[in-house]
Design a protein around this motif. Structure first.
Motif, PDB file in Angstrom:
ATOM      1  N   GLY A  87       0.988  -1.166   0.112  1.00 48.75           N
ATOM      2  CA  GLY A  87       0.193  -0.129  -0.152  1.00 48.75           C
ATOM      3  C   GLY A  87       0.942   1.352   0.055  1.00 48.75           C
ATOM      4  O   GLY A  87       0.591   2.325  -0.675  1.00 48.75           O
ATOM      5  N   LEU A  88       1.905   1.308   0.578  1.00 46.73           N
ATOM      6  CA  LEU A  88       2.893   2.280   0.776  1.00 46.73           C
ATOM      7  C   LEU A  88       3.392   2.840  -0.653  1.00 46.73           C
ATOM      8  O   LEU A  88       3.599   3.441  -1.120  1.00 46.73           O
ATOM      9  CB  LEU A  88       3.689   2.371   2.049  1.00 46.73           C
ATOM     10  N   ALA A  89       3.973   1.427  -1.287  1.00 51.24           N
ATOM     11  CA  ALA A  89       4.598   1.485  -2.156  1.00 51.24           C
ATOM     12  C   ALA A  89       3.459   1.986  -3.377  1.00 51.24           C
ATOM     13  O   ALA A  89       3.905   2.901  -4.214  1.00 51.24           O
ATOM     14  CB  ALA A  89       5.081   0.397  -2.879  1.00 51.24           C
ATOM     15  N   ALA A  90       2.527   1.681  -3.586  1.00 51.80           N
ATOM     16  CA  ALA A  90       1.419   2.087  -4.425  1.00 51.80           C
ATOM     17  C   ALA A  90       1.064   3.500  -4.296  1.00 51.80           C
ATOM     18  O   ALA A  90       0.942   4.303  -5.392  1.00 51.80           O
ATOM     19  CB  ALA A  90      -0.048   1.228  -4.392  1.00 51.80           C
ATOM     20  N   ALA A  91       0.932   3.919  -2.899  1.00 50.55           N
ATOM     21  CA  ALA A  91       0.657   5.455  -2.592  1.00 50.55           C
ATOM     22  C   ALA A  91       1.725   6.131  -3.220  1.00 50.55           C
ATOM     23  O   ALA A  91       1.587   7.422  -3.710  1.00 50.55           O
ATOM     24  CB  ALA A  91       0.701   5.663  -1.185  1.00 50.55           C
ATOM     25  N   LEU A  92       3.043   5.895  -2.901  1.00 47.11           N
ATOM     26  CA  LEU A  92       4.089   6.483  -3.346  1.00 47.11           C
ATOM     27  C   LEU A  92       4.223   6.851  -5.073  1.00 47.11           C
ATOM     28  O   LEU A  92       4.397   7.869  -5.616  1.00 47.11           O
ATOM     29  CB  LEU A  92       5.628   6.151  -2.977  1.00 47.11           C
ATOM     30  N   LEU A  93       4.045   5.651  -5.728  1.00 49.31           N
ATOM     31  CA  LEU A  93       3.954   5.740  -7.171  1.00 49.31           C
ATOM     32  C   LEU A  93       2.823   6.402  -7.621  1.00 49.31           C
ATOM     33  O   LEU A  93       2.841   7.184  -8.635  1.00 49.31           O
ATOM     34  CB  LEU A  93       3.671   4.007  -7.744  1.00 49.31           C
ATOM     35  N   ARG A  94       1.414   6.379  -7.109  1.00 45.80           N
ATOM     36  CA  ARG A  94       0.183   7.447  -7.519  1.00 45.80           C
ATOM     37  C   ARG A  94       0.928   8.631  -7.123  1.00 45.80           C
ATOM     38  O   ARG A  94       0.103   9.663  -7.733  1.00 45.80           O
ATOM     39  CB  ARG A  94      -0.877   6.815  -6.902  1.00 45.80           C
ATOM     40  N   LEU A  95       1.272   9.094  -6.023  1.00 45.44           N
ATOM     41  CA  LEU A  95       1.689  10.309  -5.475  1.00 45.44           C
ATOM     42  C   LEU A  95       2.410  10.963  -6.780  1.00 45.44           C
ATOM     43  O   LEU A  95       2.246  12.240  -7.225  1.00 45.44           O
ATOM     44  CB  LEU A  95       2.377  10.362  -4.494  1.00 45.44           C
ATOM     45  N   ALA A  99      -2.442  11.126 -10.924  1.00 43.30           N
ATOM     46  CA  ALA A  99      -3.585  10.951 -10.237  1.00 43.30           C
ATOM     47  C   ALA A  99      -4.181  11.883  -9.264  1.00 43.30           C
ATOM     48  O   ALA A  99      -3.273  12.518  -8.692  1.00 43.30           O
ATOM     49  CB  ALA A  99      -3.318   9.460  -9.374  1.00 43.30           C
ATOM     50  N   PRO A 100      -5.388  11.919  -8.993  1.00 45.04           N
ATOM     51  CA  PRO A 100      -6.211  12.754  -8.178  1.00 45.04           C
ATOM     52  C   PRO A 100      -5.444  12.445  -6.638  1.00 45.04           C
ATOM     53  O   PRO A 100      -4.895  11.547  -6.507  1.00 45.04           O
ATOM     54  CB  PRO A 100      -7.589  12.531  -7.961  1.00 45.04           C
ATOM     55  N   ALA A 101      -5.549  13.422  -5.755  1.00 52.75           N
ATOM     56  CA  ALA A 101      -4.979  13.434  -4.535  1.00 52.75           C
ATOM     57  C   ALA A 101      -5.653  12.147  -3.609  1.00 52.75           C
ATOM     58  O   ALA A 101      -5.024  11.608  -2.570  1.00 52.75           O
ATOM     59  CB  ALA A 101      -4.929  14.723  -3.659  1.00 52.75           C
ATOM     60  N   LEU A 102      -6.811  12.019  -3.773  1.00 51.49           N
ATOM     61  CA  LEU A 102      -7.680  10.825  -3.196  1.00 51.49           C
ATOM     62  C   LEU A 102      -6.880   9.514  -3.342  1.00 51.49           C
ATOM     63  O   LEU A 102      -7.053   8.731  -2.283  1.00 51.49           O
ATOM     64  CB  LEU A 102      -8.893  10.935  -3.583  1.00 51.49           C
ATOM     65  N   VAL A 103      -6.501   9.089  -4.493  1.00 49.50           N
ATOM     66  CA  VAL A 103      -5.992   7.776  -4.837  1.00 49.50           C
ATOM     67  C   VAL A 103      -4.695   7.327  -3.822  1.00 49.50           C
ATOM     68  O   VAL A 103      -4.768   6.387  -3.121  1.00 49.50           O
ATOM     69  CB  VAL A 103      -5.634   7.825  -6.126  1.00 49.50           C
ATOM     70  N   ALA A 108      -2.475   5.197   1.194  1.00 44.49           N
ATOM     71  CA  ALA A 108      -1.860   5.255   2.328  1.00 44.49           C
ATOM     72  C   ALA A 108      -2.784   5.047   3.720  1.00 44.49           C
ATOM     73  O   ALA A 108      -2.169   4.301   4.717  1.00 44.49           O
ATOM     74  CB  ALA A 108      -1.378   6.673   2.538  1.00 44.49           C
ATOM     75  N   LEU A 109      -3.986   5.342   3.495  1.00 43.45           N
ATOM     76  CA  LEU A 109      -5.006   5.041   4.710  1.00 43.45           C
ATOM     77  C   LEU A 109      -5.157   3.376   4.684  1.00 43.45           C
ATOM     78  O   LEU A 109      -5.109   2.870   5.867  1.00 43.45           O
ATOM     79  CB  LEU A 109      -6.411   5.747   4.345  1.00 43.45           C
ATOM     80  N   GLY A 110      -5.148   2.942   3.427  1.00 43.62           N
ATOM     81  CA  GLY A 110      -5.258   1.352   3.670  1.00 43.62           C
ATOM     82  C   GLY A 110      -4.163   0.803   4.253  1.00 43.62           C
ATOM     83  O   GLY A 110      -4.040  -0.338   5.010  1.00 43.62           O
ATOM     84  N   ALA A 111      -3.065   1.182   3.898  1.00 42.18           N
ATOM     85  CA  ALA A 111      -1.527   0.732   4.343  1.00 42.18           C
ATOM     86  C   ALA A 111      -1.598   0.854   5.822  1.00 42.18           C
ATOM     87  O   ALA A 111      -1.125   0.069   6.620  1.00 42.18           O
ATOM     88  CB  ALA A 111      -0.615   1.225   3.571  1.00 42.18           C
ATOM     89  N   ALA A 112      -2.083   1.960   6.412  1.00 43.14           N
ATOM     90  CA  ALA A 112      -2.117   2.417   7.823  1.00 43.14           C
ATOM     91  C   ALA A 112      -2.932   1.300   8.493  1.00 43.14           C
ATOM     92  O   ALA A 112      -2.458   0.814   9.652  1.00 43.14           O
ATOM     93  CB  ALA A 112      -2.546   3.677   8.166  1.00 43.14           C
ATOM     94  N   VAL A 113      -4.089   0.914   7.816  1.00 45.65           N
ATOM     95  CA  VAL A 113      -4.876  -0.039   8.570  1.00 45.65           C
ATOM     96  C   VAL A 113      -4.428  -1.362   8.431  1.00 45.65           C
ATOM     97  O   VAL A 113      -4.575  -2.015   9.593  1.00 45.65           O
ATOM     98  CB  VAL A 113      -6.360  -0.087   7.674  1.00 45.65           C
ATOM     99  N   CYS A 114      -3.749  -1.739   7.533  1.00 44.20           N
ATOM    100  CA  CYS A 114      -2.953  -3.074   7.425  1.00 44.20           C
ATOM    101  C   CYS A 114      -1.716  -3.041   8.422  1.00 44.20           C
ATOM    102  O   CYS A 114      -1.660  -4.142   8.901  1.00 44.20           O
ATOM    103  CB  CYS A 114      -2.762  -3.272   6.045  1.00 44.20           C
ATOM    104  N   VAL A 139     -10.397  -0.289   1.436  1.00 42.63           N
ATOM    105  CA  VAL A 139     -10.179   1.081   1.157  1.00 42.63           C
ATOM    106  C   VAL A 139      -9.154   1.201   0.067  1.00 42.63           C
ATOM    107  O   VAL A 139      -9.222   2.278  -0.516  1.00 42.63           O
ATOM    108  CB  VAL A 139      -9.482   1.637   2.440  1.00 42.63           C
ATOM    109  N   MET A 140      -8.082   0.550  -0.154  1.00 49.31           N
ATOM    110  CA  MET A 140      -7.311   0.495  -1.040  1.00 49.31           C
ATOM    111  C   MET A 140      -7.945   0.314  -2.687  1.00 49.31           C
ATOM    112  O   MET A 140      -7.702   1.231  -3.547  1.00 49.31           O
ATOM    113  CB  MET A 140      -5.970  -0.234  -1.235  1.00 49.31           C
ATOM    114  N   ALA A 141      -8.794  -0.589  -2.564  1.00 47.71           N
ATOM    115  CA  ALA A 141      -9.546  -0.652  -3.663  1.00 47.71           C
ATOM    116  C   ALA A 141     -10.665   0.208  -4.256  1.00 47.71           C
ATOM    117  O   ALA A 141     -10.530   0.731  -5.551  1.00 47.71           O
ATOM    118  CB  ALA A 141     -10.094  -1.971  -3.704  1.00 47.71           C
ATOM    119  N   VAL A 142     -10.935   0.774  -3.118  1.00 45.31           N
ATOM    120  CA  VAL A 142     -12.052   1.975  -3.404  1.00 45.31           C
ATOM    121  C   VAL A 142     -11.088   3.334  -4.102  1.00 45.31           C
ATOM    122  O   VAL A 142     -11.548   3.873  -4.917  1.00 45.31           O
ATOM    123  CB  VAL A 142     -12.775   2.391  -2.321  1.00 45.31           C
TER     124      VAL A 142
END
Length: 147
Positions: A87-95, A99-103, A108-114, A139-142
């Motif tokens: 999740g953190l790797a995907a957040a950094l790649l999407r950042l 992509a919109p800031a929500l993605v 990152a939120l899904g990674a925190a929950v995991c 959360v990551m999928a949404v």
């Protein structure tokens, strides 16, 4: 969690043992009645741990129970850590992308929950960890679907 769904079960489902002990004038299991000998005085196998258990519990089941619990803790902690890193790797790649800031925030939120699930799983709360892992991945999928 006791595993009981509700307290008003049907009479056909209840066991005879629970019906007998529903009255107050009957002694509770394991409680010594007045004038009775000490527990285990009539039981020759009370001091012998290798004696056959009258309740049907197999001593070998206790041996495997510790291994199963340890395996569940390692599985929950490992899966949580792996999903946190993904999740953190995907957040950094999407950042870094367009992509919109929500993605990346959702990743990152899904990674925190995991990550919380990994922590709970390592402490033995494997059921809660499982549900948190499911919630984190959802959360990551949404977040991914909003891209």
């Amino acid at each position: 969690m006791s595993g009981r769904t509700d307290s008003d079960t049907q009479d056909g489902i209840r066991t005879d043992a629970t019906e007998v002990h529903d009255t107050d004038d009957m002694p509770r299991p394991g409680a010594a009645s007045p004038g009775a000998a000490s527990p285990g005085a009539d039981d020759p196998g009370a001091d012998n741990p290798d004696a056959e258990d009258p309740h049907g519990d197999d001593p070998e089941d206790d041996e495997y129970a510790g291994g199963d619990a340890r395996r569940a803790r390692w599985t929950a902690a490992g899966t949580g850590a792996l999903l946190t890193l993904a999740g953190l790797a995907a957040a950094l790649l999407r950042l870094t992308g367009s992509a919109p800031a929500l993605v990346p925030a959702a990743y990152a939120l899904g990674a925190a929950v995991c990550g919380l699930a990994a922590l709970l799983g390592s402490r033995g709360r494997t059921r809660r960890a499982l549900w948190l892992l499911i919630a984190g991945v959802m959360v990551m999928a949404v977040g991914d679907q909003s891209d």
